[in-house]
Design a protein around this motif. Structure first.
Motif, PDB file in Angstrom:
ATOM      1  N   LEU A  72       0.833  -1.202   0.000  1.00 45.34           N
ATOM      2  CA  LEU A  72       0.000   0.000   0.000  1.00 45.34           C
ATOM      3  C   LEU A  72       0.869   1.255   0.000  1.00 45.34           C
ATOM      4  N   PHE A  73       1.889   1.274   0.853  1.00 46.51           N
ATOM      5  CA  PHE A  73       2.720   2.465   0.955  1.00 46.51           C
ATOM      6  C   PHE A  73       3.627   2.660  -0.251  1.00 46.51           C
ATOM      7  N   ASP A  74       3.859   1.601  -1.011  1.00 40.90           N
ATOM      8  CA  ASP A  74       4.632   1.753  -2.242  1.00 40.90           C
ATOM      9  C   ASP A  74       3.871   2.557  -3.305  1.00 40.90           C
ATOM     10  N   GLU A  75       2.588   2.816  -3.051  1.00 46.57           N
ATOM     11  CA  GLU A  75       1.825   3.679  -3.954  1.00 46.57           C
ATOM     12  C   GLU A  75       2.232   5.149  -3.824  1.00 46.57           C
ATOM     13  N   LEU A  76       2.892   5.503  -2.718  1.00 43.55           N
ATOM     14  CA  LEU A  76       3.274   6.896  -2.496  1.00 43.55           C
ATOM     15  C   LEU A  76       4.275   7.375  -3.531  1.00 43.55           C
ATOM     16  N   GLN A  77       4.026   8.561  -4.043  1.00 43.76           N
ATOM     17  CA  GLN A  77       4.925   9.195  -4.996  1.00 43.76           C
ATOM     18  C   GLN A  77       5.164  10.633  -4.539  1.00 43.76           C
ATOM     19  N   LEU A  78       6.375  11.130  -4.706  1.00 45.59           N
ATOM     20  CA  LEU A  78       6.667  12.515  -4.360  1.00 45.59           C
ATOM     21  C   LEU A  78       6.416  13.385  -5.584  1.00 45.59           C
ATOM     22  N   PRO A  79       5.377  14.218  -5.557  1.00 51.55           N
ATOM     23  CA  PRO A  79       5.086  15.041  -6.723  1.00 51.55           C
ATOM     24  C   PRO A  79       6.075  16.201  -6.826  1.00 51.55           C
ATOM     25  N   ASP A  80       6.329  16.644  -8.043  1.00 45.68           N
ATOM     26  CA  ASP A  80       7.148  17.847  -8.246  1.00 45.68           C
ATOM     27  C   ASP A  80       6.187  18.997  -8.504  1.00 45.68           C
ATOM     28  N   ARG A  81       5.877  19.741  -7.449  1.00 43.95           N
ATOM     29  CA  ARG A  81       4.899  20.825  -7.540  1.00 43.95           C
ATOM     30  C   ARG A  81       5.552  22.205  -7.511  1.00 43.95           C
ATOM     31  N   GLY A  82       6.874  22.233  -7.678  1.00 39.85           N
ATOM     32  CA  GLY A  82       7.566  23.504  -7.843  1.00 39.85           C
ATOM     33  C   GLY A  82       8.193  24.093  -6.611  1.00 39.85           C
ATOM     34  N   SER A  83       7.859  23.603  -5.431  1.00 43.53           N
ATOM     35  CA  SER A  83       8.469  24.118  -4.199  1.00 43.53           C
ATOM     36  C   SER A  83       8.463  23.011  -3.163  1.00 43.53           C
ATOM     37  N   GLY A  90       1.786  17.639  -0.993  1.00 43.22           N
ATOM     38  CA  GLY A  90       1.299  16.618  -1.914  1.00 43.22           C
ATOM     39  C   GLY A  90       1.499  15.208  -1.390  1.00 43.22           C
ATOM     40  N   VAL A  91       2.692  14.930  -0.866  1.00 45.51           N
ATOM     41  CA  VAL A  91       2.962  13.560  -0.409  1.00 45.51           C
ATOM     42  C   VAL A  91       2.240  13.272   0.909  1.00 45.51           C
ATOM     43  N   VAL A  92       2.100  14.276   1.776  1.00 45.81           N
ATOM     44  CA  VAL A  92       1.392  14.064   3.037  1.00 45.81           C
ATOM     45  C   VAL A  92      -0.091  13.788   2.789  1.00 45.81           C
ATOM     46  N   LEU A  93      -0.674  14.495   1.840  1.00 52.11           N
ATOM     47  CA  LEU A  93      -2.074  14.226   1.504  1.00 52.11           C
ATOM     48  C   LEU A  93      -2.252  12.806   0.963  1.00 52.11           C
ATOM     49  N   GLN A  94      -1.298  12.342   0.150  1.00 49.14           N
ATOM     50  CA  GLN A  94      -1.354  10.956  -0.328  1.00 49.14           C
ATOM     51  C   GLN A  94      -1.261   9.970   0.836  1.00 49.14           C
ATOM     52  N   PHE A  95      -0.326  10.232   1.739  1.00 47.02           N
ATOM     53  CA  PHE A  95      -0.107   9.361   2.890  1.00 47.02           C
ATOM     54  C   PHE A  95      -1.368   9.277   3.740  1.00 47.02           C
ATOM     55  N   ALA A  96      -1.970  10.427   4.013  1.00 50.45           N
ATOM     56  CA  ALA A  96      -3.196  10.451   4.810  1.00 50.45           C
ATOM     57  C   ALA A  96      -4.332   9.717   4.106  1.00 50.45           C
ATOM     58  N   ALA A  97      -4.398   9.844   2.789  1.00 50.38           N
ATOM     59  CA  ALA A  97      -5.449   9.158   2.036  1.00 50.38           C
ATOM     60  C   ALA A  97      -5.290   7.643   2.130  1.00 50.38           C
ATOM     61  N   ILE A  98      -4.046   7.163   2.075  1.00 47.43           N
ATOM     62  CA  ILE A  98      -3.807   5.725   2.213  1.00 47.43           C
ATOM     63  C   ILE A  98      -4.214   5.254   3.603  1.00 47.43           C
ATOM     64  N   LEU A  99      -3.840   6.024   4.627  1.00 50.15           N
ATOM     65  CA  LEU A  99      -4.160   5.632   5.999  1.00 50.15           C
ATOM     66  C   LEU A  99      -5.654   5.677   6.288  1.00 50.15           C
ATOM     67  N   SER A 100      -6.402   6.412   5.497  1.00 52.27           N
ATOM     68  CA  SER A 100      -7.852   6.473   5.713  1.00 52.27           C
ATOM     69  C   SER A 100      -8.566   5.230   5.193  1.00 52.27           C
ATOM     70  N   ARG A 101      -7.865   4.414   4.401  1.00 51.00           N
ATOM     71  CA  ARG A 101      -8.485   3.208   3.859  1.00 51.00           C
ATOM     72  C   ARG A 101      -8.573   2.133   4.940  1.00 51.00           C
ATOM     73  N   PRO A 102      -9.709   1.468   5.099  1.00 54.03           N
ATOM     74  CA  PRO A 102      -9.870   0.480   6.184  1.00 54.03           C
ATOM     75  C   PRO A 102      -8.783  -0.585   6.194  1.00 54.03           C
ATOM     76  N   GLU A 103      -8.376  -1.067   5.009  1.00 57.39           N
ATOM     77  CA  GLU A 103      -7.381  -2.128   4.978  1.00 57.39           C
ATOM     78  C   GLU A 103      -6.019  -1.639   5.467  1.00 57.39           C
ATOM     79  N   ALA A 104      -5.666  -0.384   5.173  1.00 57.90           N
ATOM     80  CA  ALA A 104      -4.390   0.168   5.638  1.00 57.90           C
ATOM     81  C   ALA A 104      -4.420   0.393   7.134  1.00 57.90           C
ATOM     82  N   LYS A 105      -5.517   0.974   7.596  1.00 58.39           N
ATOM     83  CA  LYS A 105      -5.683   1.279   9.011  1.00 58.39           C
ATOM     84  C   LYS A 105      -5.595   0.004   9.849  1.00 58.39           C
TER      85      LYS A 105
END
Length: 208
Positions: A72-83, A90-105
């Motif tokens: 599940l965590f291998d889905e994380l990608q670091l976006p290049d958003r310019g700063s 971007g990456v923290v929002l992805q991480f939180a979204a993964i943790l919100s999934r019942p199977e990850a939790k």
């Protein structure tokens, strides 16, 4: 992006499709049955493979669940958003979204609880999850240094400590927010968290 290396495995060549089915079945079984009732036999049935297939790949339930979480965590990608700030958000929002999934939790909480009395399991968590995800910190830090947002750290030991600290702060804050406090890590919270993190990084880079 730097590749993340899986824990070494031995034996006959692996079937990627079978592995994916087994890991998905493991996560589904954890949500439905919980840690105590989860068995490799149940996972094998759900995945449509022989029980011996699981034992050829994993020594037991602990290792199987760690790998199911790591996928599940291998889905994380670091976006290049310019700063640096935008990249962190971007990456923290992805991480939180993964943790919100019942199977990850369910899987993460179960395997962390078991690891408190199982040192080999703690080591597998470090190698299969923590070390693989630290590559995102290395990538983000290097990118920020190229932009001039962070100073270079020529001393390898100091640089390694910085990477460890950033990872611990990010992972600890997001896991606590989403799994312990059960509060949303929404965009407003992530922006506030990122400001605090960047202030800490700026303070840490100032001469003593």
């Amino acid at each position: 992006m730097q590749s993340r290396i899986s824990a070494p495995r031995t034996g006959r060549p692996r079937s990627a499709a079978a592995d994916a089915a087994i890991l998905a079945a493991t996560r589904a079984a954890l949500v439905e049955l919980g840690w105590s009732k989860l068995t490799l036999g149940d996972v094998a049935t759900r995945a449509g493979v022989a029980k011996t297939t699981l034992y050829r790949r994993w020594a037991g339930k602990n290792e199987l669940v760690v790998d199911a979480v790591a996928e599940l965590f291998d889905e994380l990608q670091l976006p290049d958003r310019g700063s640096l700030a935008a990249d962190i958000e971007g990456v923290v929002l992805q991480f939180a979204a993964i943790l919100s999934r019942p199977e990850a939790k369910t899987a993460l909480m179960a395997v962390v609880a078991e690891s408190t009395r199982d040192e080999p399991l703690r080591e597998r968590i470090r190698t299969s999850i923590v070390d693989r995800q630290k590559c995102l910190v290395l990538e983000g830090r290097a990118r920020a240094q190229l932009r001039g947002e962070l100073p270079p750290e020529p001393d390898p030991e100091s640089a390694a400590r910085t990477v460890d600290l950033i990872f611990d702060v990010v992972a600890g804050a997001v896991v606590h927010r989403t799994l312990v406090s059960a509060e949303p890590a929404d965009e407003e919270w992530v922006r506030s968290f990122t400001r605090v993190l960047l202030l800490g990084l700026a303070a840490g880079s100032e001469p003593a």
